[in-house]
Design a protein around this motif. Structure first.
Motif, PDB file in Angstrom:
ATOM      1  N   THR A 286      10.105  -1.387  -4.341  1.00 51.76           N
ATOM      2  CA  THR A 286      11.505  -1.378  -3.728  1.00 51.76           C
ATOM      3  C   THR A 286      11.541  -1.912  -2.564  1.00 51.76           C
ATOM      4  N   ARG A 287      10.097  -2.381  -2.139  1.00 50.34           N
ATOM      5  CA  ARG A 287      10.011  -2.904  -0.271  1.00 50.34           C
ATOM      6  C   ARG A 287       8.866  -3.232  -0.020  1.00 50.34           C
ATOM      7  N   ALA A 288       8.906  -4.564   0.693  1.00 49.40           N
ATOM      8  CA  ALA A 288       7.588  -4.968   0.292  1.00 49.40           C
ATOM      9  C   ALA A 288       6.126  -4.136   1.057  1.00 49.40           C
ATOM     10  N   GLU A 289       6.660  -3.545   2.299  1.00 52.05           N
ATOM     11  CA  GLU A 289       6.040  -2.330   3.675  1.00 52.05           C
ATOM     12  C   GLU A 289       5.012  -1.932   2.571  1.00 52.05           C
ATOM     13  N   ASP A 290       5.747  -1.066   0.882  1.00 48.87           N
ATOM     14  CA  ASP A 290       5.093  -0.064   0.304  1.00 48.87           C
ATOM     15  C   ASP A 290       3.604  -0.911  -0.306  1.00 48.87           C
ATOM     16  N   ALA A 291       3.215  -2.321  -0.409  1.00 49.57           N
ATOM     17  CA  ALA A 291       2.175  -3.162  -0.247  1.00 49.57           C
ATOM     18  C   ALA A 291       0.847  -2.007   0.004  1.00 49.57           C
ATOM     19  N   ALA A 292       0.827  -1.789   1.595  1.00 51.60           N
ATOM     20  CA  ALA A 292      -0.002  -1.375   2.119  1.00 51.60           C
ATOM     21  C   ALA A 292      -0.552  -0.196   1.374  1.00 51.60           C
TER      22      ALA A 292
ATOM     23  N   ARG B  82       2.566   7.235 -14.417  1.00 47.55           N
ATOM     24  CA  ARG B  82       0.569   7.149 -13.995  1.00 47.55           C
ATOM     25  C   ARG B  82       1.344   6.000 -12.546  1.00 47.55           C
ATOM     26  N   ALA B  83       1.710   5.274 -12.161  1.00 49.77           N
ATOM     27  CA  ALA B  83       1.181   4.390 -10.636  1.00 49.77           C
ATOM     28  C   ALA B  83       1.921   5.356  -9.387  1.00 49.77           C
ATOM     29  N   ASN B  84       3.311   6.493 -10.144  1.00 56.31           N
ATOM     30  CA  ASN B  84       4.104   6.225  -8.762  1.00 56.31           C
ATOM     31  C   ASN B  84       3.172   7.832  -8.786  1.00 56.31           C
ATOM     32  N   ILE B  85       2.393   8.452  -9.742  1.00 54.15           N
ATOM     33  CA  ILE B  85       1.798   9.971  -9.473  1.00 54.15           C
ATOM     34  C   ILE B  85       0.821   9.316  -8.432  1.00 54.15           C
TER      35      ILE B  85
ATOM     36  N   ILE C  30       7.565   2.886  -7.520  1.00 54.30           N
ATOM     37  CA  ILE C  30       7.121   1.511  -8.486  1.00 54.30           C
ATOM     38  C   ILE C  30       8.053   1.381  -9.245  1.00 54.30           C
ATOM     39  N   THR C  31       9.405   0.936 -10.016  1.00 51.65           N
ATOM     40  CA  THR C  31      10.705   0.463 -10.797  1.00 51.65           C
ATOM     41  C   THR C  31       9.954  -0.053 -12.328  1.00 51.65           C
ATOM     42  N   ASP C  32       8.881  -0.628 -11.502  1.00 49.05           N
ATOM     43  CA  ASP C  32       8.282  -1.724 -13.145  1.00 49.05           C
ATOM     44  C   ASP C  32       6.778  -2.169 -13.054  1.00 49.05           C
ATOM     45  N   VAL C  33       6.598  -1.861 -14.256  1.00 49.08           N
ATOM     46  CA  VAL C  33       4.996  -2.493 -14.168  1.00 49.08           C
ATOM     47  C   VAL C  33       5.305  -3.855 -15.118  1.00 49.08           C
TER      48      VAL C  33
END
Length: 179
Positions: A103-109, A150-153, A168-171
């Motif tokens: 959802t946000r680019a800042e979450d990549a870190a 699993r990614a959100n966990i 994470i909204t999609d893979v």
């Protein structure tokens, strides 16, 4: 006498036509008014007149403009190669390249910090899958949903943390190769 009978017939004919005209007006008028009202409602003229669905005003009485939606950001996952749970003597492998939509680019870190856990959860799930489960679009969709959960966990912050959790909204699969 014949003239009186003829005049009576003309009045009856005129009365029937007038009644039909009244019925037409009684039916058409509400339909016309309803259509005009619906047009005004769906064009947001009528709701704004009554203040329904209006944007909240600031202290100066100006309405705040809606924040434009953010474009999605993507996180490139490293290539994963895992052996599948196959029956028989010959091993079956899957090669997976994917991107995570966040959802946000800042979450990549935060996702980069959780990458070892994320890769472990993805590989563990892939090793339990059978080659038949990856066939077709339904199999790919099930894999997408399971990896997204699993990614959100994996990226969830520890309990008691004040940081907002990355979402994470999609893979998105860029490559799936079963060999």
């Amino acid at each position: 006498m014949a003239a009186a009978a003829a005049a009576e017939q003309v009045e009856m004919a005129a009365g029937k036509g007038g009644g039909g005209r009244k019925k037409l007006i009684l039916i058409a008028l509400p339909l016309l008014l309803g259509g005009i009202g619906a047009g005004l409602w769906f064009s947001d003229i009528l709701p704004s007149m009554f203040g329904v669905g209006a944007h909240p005003a600031d202290e100066h009485g100006r309405t705040a403009a809606a924040e434009p939606p953010r474009p999605p950001a993507f996180f490139e996952m490293p290539e994963i190669i895992a052996n599948l749970n196959a029956t028989g003597r010959r091993p079956v492998y899957v090669k997976l390249r994917s991107k995570l939509e966040i959802t946000r680019a800042e979450d990549a870190a935060a996702i980069q910090l959780a990458l070892p856990r994320l890769l472990d959860l993805f590989q563990t799930h892939l090793r339990e899958m059978r080659p038949e489960e990856l066939r077709g679009s339904a199999g790919t969709q099930r894999l997408r949903e399971e990896l997204m959960a699993r990614a959100n966990i994996a990226v969830a912050p520890p309990a008691g943390s004040t940081q907002p959790a990355p979402r994470i909204t999609d893979v998105l699969f860029t490559e799936i190769l079963v060999q």
